[in-house]
Scaffold this motif. Sequence first.
Motif, short mmCIF file in Angstrom:
data_model
loop_
_atom_site.label_atom_id
_atom_site.label_comp_id
_atom_site.label_asym_id
_atom_site.label_seq_id
_atom_site.Cartn_x
_atom_site.Cartn_y
_atom_site.Cartn_z
N ALA A 147 0.84 -1.28 0.37
CA ALA A 147 -0.11 0.09 0.31
C ALA A 147 0.64 0.74 -0.17
O ALA A 147 0.20 2.35 -1.01
CB ALA A 147 -0.86 -0.33 1.32
N GLY A 148 1.89 1.29 0.60
CA GLY A 148 2.85 2.57 0.35
C GLY A 148 2.85 3.20 -0.10
O GLY A 148 2.71 4.09 -1.12
N VAL A 149 4.09 1.34 -1.15
CA VAL A 149 4.94 1.85 -2.33
C VAL A 149 3.74 2.33 -2.91
O VAL A 149 4.79 3.26 -4.12
CB VAL A 149 5.89 0.77 -2.26
CG1 VAL A 149 7.05 0.56 -2.04
CG2 VAL A 149 4.80 -0.10 -3.36
N LEU A 150 2.24 1.37 -3.25
CA LEU A 150 1.82 2.55 -4.66
C LEU A 150 1.03 3.47 -4.63
O LEU A 150 1.21 4.83 -5.32
CB LEU A 150 0.54 1.18 -4.53
CG LEU A 150 1.16 0.05 -5.17
CD1 LEU A 150 -0.46 -1.02 -5.01
CD2 LEU A 150 1.19 0.00 -6.42
N LEU A 151 0.78 3.90 -3.32
CA LEU A 151 -0.23 5.67 -2.78
C LEU A 151 1.18 6.23 -2.96
O LEU A 151 1.29 7.10 -4.02
CB LEU A 151 -0.67 5.42 -1.68
CG LEU A 151 -1.64 4.44 -1.31
CD1 LEU A 151 -1.91 4.53 0.37
CD2 LEU A 151 -3.14 4.58 -2.75
N CYS A 152 2.07 6.22 -2.31
CA CYS A 152 2.50 7.39 -2.01
C CYS A 152 3.79 6.82 -3.58
O CYS A 152 4.51 8.84 -4.12
CB CYS A 152 4.53 7.16 -1.37
SG CYS A 152 3.47 6.86 0.79
N THR A 153 4.09 5.99 -4.58
CA THR A 153 4.96 6.58 -5.69
C THR A 153 3.85 7.03 -6.69
O THR A 153 4.87 8.23 -6.92
CB THR A 153 4.88 5.15 -6.19
OG1 THR A 153 6.12 4.63 -5.34
CG2 THR A 153 5.58 4.75 -8.15
N TYR A 154 2.87 6.77 -7.25
CA TYR A 154 2.20 7.67 -7.34
C TYR A 154 1.61 9.25 -7.23
O TYR A 154 1.82 10.08 -8.33
CB TYR A 154 0.17 6.58 -7.42
CG TYR A 154 -0.20 7.18 -8.86
CD1 TYR A 154 -0.19 6.63 -9.90
CD2 TYR A 154 -1.36 8.51 -8.79
CE1 TYR A 154 -0.69 6.85 -10.90
CE2 TYR A 154 -1.95 8.67 -9.75
CZ TYR A 154 -1.51 7.76 -10.56
OH TYR A 154 -2.48 7.69 -11.62
N SER A 155 1.55 9.50 -5.99
CA SER A 155 1.30 10.70 -5.83
C SER A 155 2.62 11.32 -6.02
O SER A 155 2.23 13.10 -6.58
CB SER A 155 0.51 10.68 -4.62
OG SER A 155 -0.43 10.16 -4.04
N LEU A 156 3.64 11.13 -5.93
CA LEU A 156 4.44 11.75 -6.04
C LEU A 156 5.35 12.46 -7.74
O LEU A 156 5.38 13.34 -8.13
CB LEU A 156 6.39 10.81 -5.98
CG LEU A 156 7.46 11.79 -6.01
CD1 LEU A 156 7.79 12.99 -5.43
CD2 LEU A 156 8.30 10.59 -5.04
N MET A 157 4.76 10.84 -8.52
CA MET A 157 5.03 11.42 -10.14
C MET A 157 3.84 12.24 -9.97
O MET A 157 3.90 13.32 -11.03
CB MET A 157 4.45 9.86 -10.32
CG MET A 157 6.04 9.02 -9.97
SD MET A 157 8.15 9.58 -9.79
CE MET A 157 7.70 10.45 -11.83
N MET A 158 2.34 12.36 -9.95
CA MET A 158 1.56 13.13 -10.49
C MET A 158 1.72 14.57 -9.89
O MET A 158 1.74 15.46 -10.80
CB MET A 158 -0.07 12.47 -10.01
CG MET A 158 -0.58 11.59 -10.31
SD MET A 158 -0.72 11.67 -12.08
CE MET A 158 0.69 10.45 -12.55
N GLU A 159 3.05 14.96 -8.65
CA GLU A 159 3.40 16.08 -8.31
C GLU A 159 4.23 16.63 -9.42
O GLU A 159 4.52 17.50 -8.82
CB GLU A 159 3.25 16.16 -7.04
CG GLU A 159 1.78 16.27 -6.20
CD GLU A 159 2.03 15.74 -4.98
OE1 GLU A 159 1.42 15.69 -4.10
OE2 GLU A 159 3.30 16.10 -3.88
N ILE A 160 5.14 15.68 -9.70
CA ILE A 160 5.85 16.45 -10.58
C ILE A 160 4.94 16.73 -11.90
O ILE A 160 7.12 17.14 -12.60
CB ILE A 160 7.08 15.58 -10.47
CG1 ILE A 160 7.33 14.56 -10.60
CG2 ILE A 160 7.88 16.12 -8.98
CD1 ILE A 160 8.54 13.65 -10.60
#
Length: 498
Positions: free
Chosen positions: A182-195
């Motif tokens: 759950a951590g890697v799926l959610l955090c990775t996606y948010s980071l990439m969308m924000e940049i």
Amino acid sequence: MESNGGPNDNTVSKDTNTDIKKDDDKMVNAIGALGRWQIILCVTIAVPTKISAAWQQLGIVFVAPATSFQCTETNLTDSIQPATCYRDCAKYEYFTEFENTIISEWDLVCERAWMANFTQMLCMAGVLIGSVVFGFIADRYGRRPALLISCLLQLVTTFIEPFSTSYWMFAITRFFIGTTVAGVLLCTYSLMMEITGPRKRELMGWLCTVPYPLGQVLMPLFAYYLRSWNKFCLGIAIPNLFYLVYYFALPESPKWLIAQGRLEDAGKVMTQAAQWNNRPTENMVDVAKSIASENVDTKESQQDKANYMDLFGTRRLAINTVCSCTIWFILGISFFGSNQYIGQTSSNPFVTVALAGVLQISGITLTAFLCKVIGRKATMISAFVVCAVSNACLAVPPEWYYVRLVMGIIGVGCAAGAFASMYMYTSELFPTVTRNMAMGASSTISRVGSMLAPYVAGLTTVALWLPPAAFAVVPVLGALTCLFLPETKGKKLADHVA
């Protein structure tokens, strides 16, 4: 001056200028909508973590596959029947195409048969808990620490798993692996969308989502050559050593830093991004200050203690939260419903798992294109409607094999595409300070839906047509719920609740 290597800078600049004219996104104007920096981060962070997440979450298929058994030591003198439980049986013999499974390792048959599925239930419970915990950590303390913690925990637990000396040690380890997924799926996606710039988010969303089904396609290769459960678990754990690089290479999201008032840190990350994308690097701190001053008033800009109640901070956010959780719940049921049929089309687990991954890649690619052309809202509604029709067609007589096969394939593709689109849609519906919490809450509700889905599938005991009917009605409710959400195509990501 043209760049040597990497994405075409002229194209990036052109797209960026279009973005700024439309949305006035100063950060995109400063670092580029999608350049070499974003691509390198996607390849080194999003791709490995998503592939590994697929292996850890779906690997139970090869760890506890369908296994036949027969009692070999009993006091009975009559002939012993295969797949039959005897109260005084002291030893079982197992028949499977694998050398060793957790079923044969710990005799998970007869009165212990429930324990094989219980390990996957614990893993899904871990995903549920991890969605809430890491969503909160990412919004309170940053995307970087949340992702580092989840990656490190996954590295440790996946290396513990193959050396489990008892069933309960294995099961508890599966729970913690679920939290890391759950951590890697959610955090990775948010980071990439924000940049990524607004006009490039569809492409980035596709790049971040496709690695998961790609991992599903590659996983049978490990299982084919590593036919013992502990060798297989060790094989899919070794690539996680790459996570150690993240401590040195993983940046923090500049949008999150700006939202927290850490403008100097945001300026450093933006300077690095601009350098990689061959853009001017001067005065990035001033750009960060300008973004912060335009977001909200000074009092609101100091908001650094966001919590889950902020998801209902405004009427619009409350509607978005309720609708998002509802849609994710429906997706949890619909995705399982579509996979119900595909999972039964082949007795070969290697072919079945790989085929399901290929179908999901097709659905994700199509919906990513539609999100770019017709928008998120229309794409979600279309995917739900087609999924509903496909699932309804599964009620045709079993003799209509090819009709059911084609409809099942279409249903799987639409369900996977809708899931991928909703990841991007959810990240755009919520501000930076609550984005990961919103995705965590939605993902949690989705896991509840996936846990309820088997009971819906079990309605065949009442009537054969009930499960297809239920799996057809549920996506229609999802399509209706989408009507209450705003369109976010090409919109700048908000930073604060206000």
